[in-house]
Design an enzyme around this catalytic site. Structure first.
Site, short mmCIF file in Angstrom:
data_model
loop_
_atom_site.label_atom_id
_atom_site.label_comp_id
_atom_site.label_asym_id
_atom_site.label_seq_id
_atom_site.Cartn_x
_atom_site.Cartn_y
_atom_site.Cartn_z
N VAL A 1 0.87 -1.18 0.00
CA VAL A 1 0.00 0.00 0.00
C VAL A 1 0.90 1.22 0.00
O VAL A 1 1.70 1.41 0.92
CB VAL A 1 -0.93 0.01 1.23
CG1 VAL A 1 -1.77 1.29 1.24
CG2 VAL A 1 -1.81 -1.23 1.26
N GLU B 1 4.30 -2.42 15.44
CA GLU B 1 4.04 -2.20 16.86
C GLU B 1 2.77 -2.93 17.29
O GLU B 1 1.92 -3.24 16.47
CB GLU B 1 3.94 -0.70 17.14
CG GLU B 1 5.22 0.05 16.78
CD GLU B 1 5.16 1.55 17.04
OE1 GLU B 1 4.45 1.95 17.99
OE2 GLU B 1 5.79 2.30 16.29
N MET C 1 12.85 2.57 20.43
CA MET C 1 11.89 3.68 20.39
C MET C 1 11.78 4.32 21.78
O MET C 1 10.75 4.24 22.45
CB MET C 1 10.55 3.19 19.87
CG MET C 1 10.59 2.75 18.41
SD MET C 1 8.98 2.33 17.71
CE MET C 1 8.67 0.77 18.53
N THR C 2 12.89 4.96 22.16
CA THR C 2 13.00 5.52 23.51
C THR C 2 12.42 6.94 23.56
O THR C 2 13.14 7.93 23.75
CB THR C 2 14.48 5.52 23.95
OG1 THR C 2 15.32 5.84 22.83
CG2 THR C 2 14.88 4.15 24.47
N TYR C 3 11.11 6.99 23.39
CA TYR C 3 10.36 8.25 23.49
C TYR C 3 8.90 7.89 23.74
O TYR C 3 8.52 6.71 23.76
CB TYR C 3 10.50 9.09 22.23
CG TYR C 3 10.55 8.32 20.94
CD1 TYR C 3 9.40 7.77 20.37
CD2 TYR C 3 11.76 8.12 20.28
CE1 TYR C 3 9.45 7.05 19.19
CE2 TYR C 3 11.82 7.39 19.10
CZ TYR C 3 10.66 6.87 18.55
OH TYR C 3 10.72 6.15 17.38
N GLN D 1 -7.56 3.54 9.37
CA GLN D 1 -7.65 4.68 10.29
C GLN D 1 -6.27 5.19 10.71
O GLN D 1 -6.16 6.08 11.54
CB GLN D 1 -8.45 4.30 11.54
CG GLN D 1 -9.97 4.20 11.32
CD GLN D 1 -10.36 2.97 10.52
OE1 GLN D 1 -9.86 1.88 10.77
NE2 GLN D 1 -11.24 3.15 9.56
#
Length: 404
Positions: free
Chosen positions: A100, A172, A235-237, A130
């Site tokens: 996609v 995720e 992903m340290t935020y 979405q």
């Protein structure tokens, strides 16, 4: 602090001229590097990047920046000299393994990245209609070998056609039951990519232990994914996030815990530290399920503090700047003064809405750069580069050679 660099925290009564004179540097450089707008007002507690001229980076670093195709061309051009990789966000896929495409064209970004010697990276995400991460979509593909092969074939065809040089897998909320299948998917994909001259990275939720509970964590096997991929992004935020209570987006003490665990499972040179290039502005009081913070840029945050004539504070534990202010009714607004710390002007009858803002500045970034050095991490990845924050890139340039 790297050679040839200073970080100055604005004190009461400071002006750009007085700071420049104290360091013996050009006023114009401070204005440019810190994106200070005319009439060159400063916020009490604002951290300024001061370029003292010399440069002796500690070592080289792999630097990735994520961007959407609607990024402003000038922002991308300004940022690319500081990037090893440009991760273009994002391509999706169907349950059958068909690709996609993003809504906007990405060809111009690929061409511009190559012009600057930056590797364009295709980012693959399982987003539903979405725009949310879909673990159903992940499950449907990783548990279907035919869909996996079809997806990889489609990726290789597209990457060859468009000129992409690598793949980033950003999945995720993977179901615990799909953990091993996801690992196999990454391993199979990375093998096929290497056979065709591409490298593969994978984004990892910020875990602090192997058995950490929660949908965000249970589907990610740090050790196995670290072995399968060429490098990984922590992903340290998002400790502070849109629907959560006010706090630092990437508090250093929490980031450290993730890194301490990650290096026990993955070779440090394979690890990229995730770094946020944004902050949040929360209306108060915070009510879970109702309150939503607004994402803001780091430069924008400082300008809000200046406009509201409030001091910027610094949390020593989180190593993050923050401030509070009251958004007055239109008729009650009182503009701030010129020099820093003019005393906090009277703010009407205080009937407005209270706000709390957390963001990043050169102090918080230097803390993250120091963490990269301390643990010998191979790189860093910025989510995301849509807003230009000159001081960060200048500071990064002083700390490290950028791998190209």
């Amino acid at each position: 602090m790297p050679e040839g660099t200073a970080i100055y925290v604005v004190q009461r009564g400071d002006t750009v001229d007085s700071i420049a004179a104290a360091y013996g540097v050009n006023v114009e450089n401070i204005i440019r590097d810190n994106q200070i707008l005319y009439p060159y007002e400063l916020a009490l507690g604002q951290a300024l990047f001061i370029d003292l001229g010399t440069r002796q980076p500690y070592r080289s670093l792999r630097v990735t920046g994520y961007a959407y195709p609607y990024i402003e061309r000038q922002v991308l051009e300004d940022t690319l000299p500081y990037l090893s990789e440009l991760a273009i966000f994002s391509y999706g896929f169907t349950t059958e393994g068909e690709l996609v495409y993003p809504a906007l064209p990405d060809d111009w970004m690929i061409a511009l990245a190559l012009e600057y010697g930056t590797a364009p990276i295709l980012t693959l995400t399982p987003l539903d209609e979405q725009g949310r991460f879909s673990n159903y979509l992940i499950h449907s593909v990783v548990q279907n070998p035919e869909a996996v092969d079809r997806l990889i074939d489609n990726l290789l065809s597209l990457m060859g056609e468009k000129g992409y040089q690598g793949l980033d897998i950003d999945f995720e909320y993977i179901l615990a039951q799909d953990r091993d299948a996801f690992t196999d998917f990454v391993r199979r994909t990375a093998e096929r990519m290497r056979e065709n001259g591409y490298h593969t990275s994978v984004a990892l939720a910020p875990k602090t232990s192997a058995d950490q509970k929660g949908t965000l964590y249970e589907g990610k096997d740090y050790r196995a994914l670290g072995e399968a991929a060429d490098h990984v992004l922590l992903m340290t935020y998002e400790w502070g996030y849109t629907y959560g209570p006010p706090m630092a987006v990437a508090p250093l003490h929490q980031v450290r815990r993730v890194v301490e665990y990650a290096v026990t499972e993955i070779p440090p040179e394979k690890i990229d530290l995730g770094i946020p290039n944004y902050g949040y502005d929360w209306p108060l009081p915070f009510v879970r399920g109702e309150t939503a913070a607004t994402s803001i840029g780091n430069v924008q945050a400082v300008r809000i503090a200046i406009q509201q004539d409030v001091p910027i504070q610094f949390d020593e534990t989180a190593q993050s700047p923050f401030f509070t202010y009251i958004q007055e009714q239109e008729e009650n607004n009182v503009p701030g003064g010129g020099a820093a710390g003019n005393g906090g002007a009277e703010q009407g009858d205080n009937t407005g809405v209270s706000h709390e803002v957390w963001f990043e500045d050169v102090r918080s970034y230097q803390g993250k750069f120091d963490l990269i050095r301390e643990f010998g991490l191979g790189g860093c990845g910025y989510w995301q580069i849509m807003r230009w924050f000159a001081a960060n890139w200048k500071l990064l340039y002083k700390n490290f050679y950028i791998e190209k």
